[in-house]
Design an enzyme around this catalytic site. Structure first.
Site, PDB file in Angstrom:
ATOM      1  N   CYS A 172      -6.338   2.073   4.955  1.00 50.95           N
ATOM      2  CA  CYS A 172      -6.154   1.794   3.642  1.00 50.95           C
ATOM      3  C   CYS A 172      -4.611   2.356   3.095  1.00 50.95           C
ATOM      4  O   CYS A 172      -3.975   2.809   4.129  1.00 50.95           O
ATOM      5  CB  CYS A 172      -7.059   2.279   2.552  1.00 50.95           C
ATOM      6  SG  CYS A 172      -7.330   4.025   2.553  1.00 50.95           S
ATOM      7  N   THR A 173      -4.219   2.291   2.103  1.00 49.49           N
ATOM      8  CA  THR A 173      -2.855   2.612   1.772  1.00 49.49           C
ATOM      9  C   THR A 173      -2.590   4.137   1.879  1.00 49.49           C
ATOM     10  O   THR A 173      -1.486   4.383   2.807  1.00 49.49           O
ATOM     11  CB  THR A 173      -2.534   2.286   0.260  1.00 49.49           C
ATOM     12  OG1 THR A 173      -2.901   1.051  -0.057  1.00 49.49           O
ATOM     13  CG2 THR A 173      -1.153   2.661  -0.072  1.00 49.49           C
TER      14      THR A 173
END
Length: 541
Positions: A332-333
């Protein structure tokens, strides 16, 4: 002793005890006065920023209130911050007990040594603020700065107290951004000058609550500043990243195996090599929302067609067969969504192994800017995206030319994000769909009185969502999105008006885009779409 002369007061005599108690009260009173003065001083609005901040008369700000006269701020502090003053005066876990300040000098409320008996499970929260007297106002408020992204899972006994300290700290350093606090930890993204963000990191690392948990490399940074956020929002929530499941049921303590960027890079390289031969038993899973993966993703990833992270559990539940006996590489980020996302996936006991990218895409791009991640990295602030390579993997919603810079729909009541190139913008094509292009959205209401947004073409296939009351997890299980079979139209996402750090916004349809042509994903009835390898159009199968 001379007859008639009073005996000197001994340490155990009533008189000696009374004098000792009086002296103690005087010392405490003096300490409180000093702490009170320092607390008020910390709330002062710098002279250089008084005019833009609210007029020449505003001299103090505290708890989102402005004060023009000294008695006003004194009254406010006495009524609402008595406990804070006591802690700073050495009567609790304040700066007086914290000893040295983050800058290495004496603490703002005294120089008492830090007590050594902090509880390992839930240490007291220090109220120390950094000394900024040696920093010029221009350096502290410079527009040339950076944006920090971080999180820390730990047990927080008093989230409200941590929230208040965070708010005071960010205001003290002129930082903007969003910080979520919960009993399970803290999640934040803040922007400011490089001096301010550096001081922020130092104070965070010196906070007893995060001792031996949070470290320097847990802070991800990118070019930006305070201007990247409209304001500062700090609040207490049930979860530091909203997955919609009680942290006591799915805990961050049951997370997957963390892989460093180097280890993850090797795993992806091996996965891509095996995938081209049709022999891979691995799934490269993007845990983000579809509008994030639309403009940037790892090659060969599986990207769920979800518009909120709170839809992720439903997506997993409906696709358990997909993960059966598989090795899963999650990313994810910044890493926070993988913490509980991997814990939820592991709780289903279907995967062979679950791994996650430590530090997220942010940390990966620091070491592999030209690695297997292609396109832009979506961020939840006014920049919308940051880049590390020149690839553009998404397209203009109107003409199909390669384009990856989001804008808000021009319709007054719409909060959709739209990919529209400069040429189409010059033609007036600035809305998310023809419906919004022709008219402003009208607000309708149900019989129950709950206000809903009118659906346009971009939202027609999505579940209608109540603005005031969010759908429950049970309701979400019945509305997993399926990407439609569309070949000639790009659907654009919606940006939530109150997105938190690395959180979610509403969604649109899926797509797969090569570096030279646009190709849309097809539905397999699983509520997901696969992102193929980025290859020239002539090499597409």
């Amino acid at each position: 002793m001379v007859p008639g002369e009073a005996a000197p007061a001994g340490p155990g005599s009533p008189r000696g005890s009374a004098e000792g108690a009086a002296a103690g009260r005087k010392q405490r009173a003096a300490a409180r006065r000093k702490a009170f003065s320092l607390f008020v001083k910390a709330k002062e609005v710098p002279a250089a920023s008084r005019c833009p901040g609210g007029g020449e008369g505003v001299r103090w700000r505290c708890c989102w209130q402005a004060f023009e006269e000294l008695p006003g701020i004194h009254r406010h502090v006495a009524l609402h911050h008595s406990g804070d003053i006591g802690r700073q005066a050495g009567l609790g876990a304040g700066p007086a007990e914290a000893g040295d300040s983050p800058e290495g000098g004496p603490g703002p409320a005294g120089s008492a040594a830090r007590p050594s008996g902090h509880s390992c499970s839930s240490p007291e929260i220090s109220w120390a603020l950094p000394d900024t007297s040696h920093v010029s106002q221009d350096d502290l408020t410079s527009q040339v700065g950076e944006v920090l992204l971080y999180y820390c899972y730990c047990e927080v006994r008093d989230p409200e107290k941590l929230c208040a300290w965070q708010k005071a700290l960010c205001q003290h350093l002129h930082l903007t951004g969003k910080v979520r606090v919960a009993s399970e930890g803290i999640n934040g993204t803040v922007g400011g000058s490089k001096v301010a963000t550096s001081l922020y990191i130092k104070v965070m690392l010196s906070q007893p609550l995060f001792k031996n948990i949070l470290c320097q490399e847990d802070f991800k940074s990118s070019a930006g500043g305070a201007h990247c956020f409209p304001d500062l929002r700090v609040g207490v929530f049930k979860e530091i990243v909203p997955m919609g499941i009680d942290p006591k049921i799915v805990s961050y303590k049951e997370t997957g195996i963390h892989l460093s960027p180097q280890e993850f890079h090797r795993e992806v390289e091996q996965y891509l090599s095996q995938a081209t031969q049709g022999q891979s038993d691995t799934i490269l899973l993007d845990c983000r929302n579809f509008y994030e993966s639309k403009i940037g993703h790892f090659q060969g990833c599986l990207a769920p067609d979800i518009r909120k992270f709170s839809y992720f559990p439903s997506y997993v539940d409906e696709n358990l067969e997909l993960f059966k006996d598989k090795r899963v590489l999650m990313y994810c980020t910044g890493g926070i969504r993988c913490e509980r996302g991997s814990a939820y996936l592991r709780s289903k006991a279907v995967c062979r192994e679950v791994y996650q990218l430590k530090g997220g895409i942010h940390k990966y791009l620091e070491e592999f800017p030209d690695g297997f991640y292609r396109g832009k990295l979506f961020v939840f602030d006014d920049r919308y995206a940051i880049c590390s390579n020149e690839d553009i993997i998404s397209a203009c919603r109107y003409c199909g030319v390669l384009w990856d810079q989001y804008k808000l729909c021009s319709s007054q009541h719409c909060r959709q994000l739209v990919l529209t190139c400069p040429s189409c913008c010059n033609k007036g094509l600035t809305a998310c769909c023809p419906v919004c292009q022709e008219k402003a959205l009208k607000v309708t209401s149900r019989a129950s009185g709950q206000t809903l947004k009118e659906e346009c073409e971009c939202t027609r296939r999505r579940p209608r969502e109540v603005l005031e009351d969010k759908l429950s997890l049970h309701e979400l299980k019945d509305c997993t999105l399926k990407p439609p079979q569309i070949k000639n139209e790009v659907k654009e996402p919606k940006l939530a008006s109150t997105c938190g750090p690395e959180t979610e916004a509403p969604a649109a349809n899926s797509q797969r885009v090569s570096s030279t042509s646009v190709e849309f994903g097809s539905s397999s009835g699983t509520g997901l779409y696969c992102v193929g390898l980025i290859t020239p159009a002539s090499e597409k199968q």
